[in-house]
Write an enzyme that holds these catalytic residues in place. Structure first.
Site, short mmCIF file in Angstrom:
data_model
loop_
_atom_site.label_atom_id
_atom_site.label_comp_id
_atom_site.label_asym_id
_atom_site.label_seq_id
_atom_site.Cartn_x
_atom_site.Cartn_y
_atom_site.Cartn_z
CG ASN A 124 -1.75 1.23 1.35
OD1 ASN A 124 -1.91 1.99 0.40
ND2 ASN A 124 -2.30 1.46 2.53
CD1 TRP A 125 3.39 1.04 -2.97
CD2 TRP A 125 3.51 2.33 -4.79
NE1 TRP A 125 4.12 0.34 -3.91
CE2 TRP A 125 4.21 1.12 -5.04
CE3 TRP A 125 3.44 3.28 -5.80
CZ2 TRP A 125 4.83 0.85 -6.26
CZ3 TRP A 125 4.06 3.02 -7.01
CH2 TRP A 125 4.76 1.82 -7.23
CE LYS A 126 -0.11 3.20 4.83
NZ LYS A 126 0.03 3.35 6.28
CG HIS A 140 -5.81 1.59 5.23
ND1 HIS A 140 -5.35 2.54 6.11
CD2 HIS A 140 -4.80 0.70 5.04
CE1 HIS A 140 -4.09 2.24 6.44
NE2 HIS A 140 -3.74 1.14 5.80
CD GLU A 164 -2.94 5.41 6.73
OE1 GLU A 164 -1.88 5.07 7.31
OE2 GLU A 164 -3.04 5.49 5.50
CD GLU A 204 -3.55 -2.40 7.49
OE1 GLU A 204 -2.46 -2.38 6.92
OE2 GLU A 204 -4.39 -1.48 7.38
N GLY A 250 2.50 2.20 10.96
CA GLY A 250 3.41 3.33 10.83
C GLY A 250 4.06 3.76 12.13
CB SER A 263 5.32 -1.91 11.95
OG SER A 263 4.83 -0.61 12.24
N GLY A 310 2.96 -1.15 4.27
CA GLY A 310 3.04 0.26 3.97
C GLY A 310 4.44 0.67 3.59
N GLY A 311 5.18 1.22 4.55
CA GLY A 311 6.50 1.80 4.28
C GLY A 311 7.47 0.89 3.57
#
Length: 247
Positions: free
Chosen positions: A9-11, A94, A96, A166, A172, A211, A232-233
């Site tokens: 997920n590049w967000k 998600h 967010e 999640e 994050g 994470s 994510g990251g």
């Protein structure tokens, strides 16, 4: 046998130029063909990303969608638009989106139904906050999210749905649920699904997200209930993402 699925997920990261550079780096690497790899890129990158992913096994995902095909919904993207671009997966609900953009269990349900009706595979996100976990109500929270999300969903549709657990407190933050905690919650989610769709209980794929990185992916994937990761990251660095796919 459930096929492992690693989805990045590049967000809100990467311009089109940056996205294409990252995809080329991933394509240049040897990937485990027994793992399904997905990149969920920003809307503006979808068209060019699809072209770049041609002749590869990597699937394309979007990060959100509206449930309507068209209408006066300024700034939204419809499932019909995503399908025409050749999108395979779409992230729904998600944390967010729930936290910052008022996503609810009801809108999640509408989006799941709409995505399925348009031939898109939803990655349905569920998870609790730190306060909810510390109050020992995390299972109640996740159970409600699952039950609301799957209202009116037919059993046959589960073949095209992925669930991503999640824990919000681990997204994050650098904090990760222990592999045992993650596995236990995924087992609970599978049990909750089984209460409604007994025959699909052991078929639906459930990911862990929060994470996830190369240093902990193998421990997570060694657990019986964990079928993959929503990342994510680490998905923004080609080598890290490749290492996750090749766990």
């Amino acid at each position: 046998m459930r096929t492992p699925i690693i989805a990045g997920n590049w967000k809100m990261n990467n311009t089109i130029k940056e996205a294409l550079g990252l995809i080329e780096e991933i394509k240049a690497s040897k990937l485990n063909k027994d793992v399904e790899a997905v990149v969920c890129v920003p809307f503006i990158c979808l068209s060019e990303a699809k072209k770049a992913l041609e002749n590869t096994e990597i699937k394309l995902g979007a990060q959100n969608m509206h449930w309507e095909e068209s209408g006066a919904f300024t700034g939204e993207i419809s499932p019909k638009m995503l399908k025409e671009l050749g999108v395979d997966y779409v992230i729904i609900g998600h944390s967010e989106r729930r936290q910052y953009f008022n996503e609810t269990d009801e809108t999640v349900n509408k989006k799941i139904k709409s995505s399925l009706n348009h031939g898109l595979k939803p990655i349905v996100c569920v998870g609790e906050t730190l306060d909810e976990r510390e109050a020992n109500i995390e299972k109640d929270v996740v159970k409600k999210q699952i039950e609301k999300a799957f209202e009116g969903i037919e059993e046959k549709d589960l073949d095209n749905i992925v669930i991503a657990y999640e824990p919000i407190w681990a997204i994050g933050t650098g904090k990760t649920a222990s592999s045992d905690d993650a596995n236990n919650m995924l087992a609970f989610i599978r049990e909750t699904i089984g209460n409604k769709y007994e025959e699909k209980k052991n078929d639906i794929r459930i990911q862990y997200g929060g994470s996830v990185k190369p240093s902990n992916i193998k421990e997570l994937m060694d657990k019986e209930e964990i079928d993959g990761a929503l990342v994510g990251g680490a998905s923004l660095v080609a080598k890290d993402f490749v290492d996750l796919i090749n766990f």
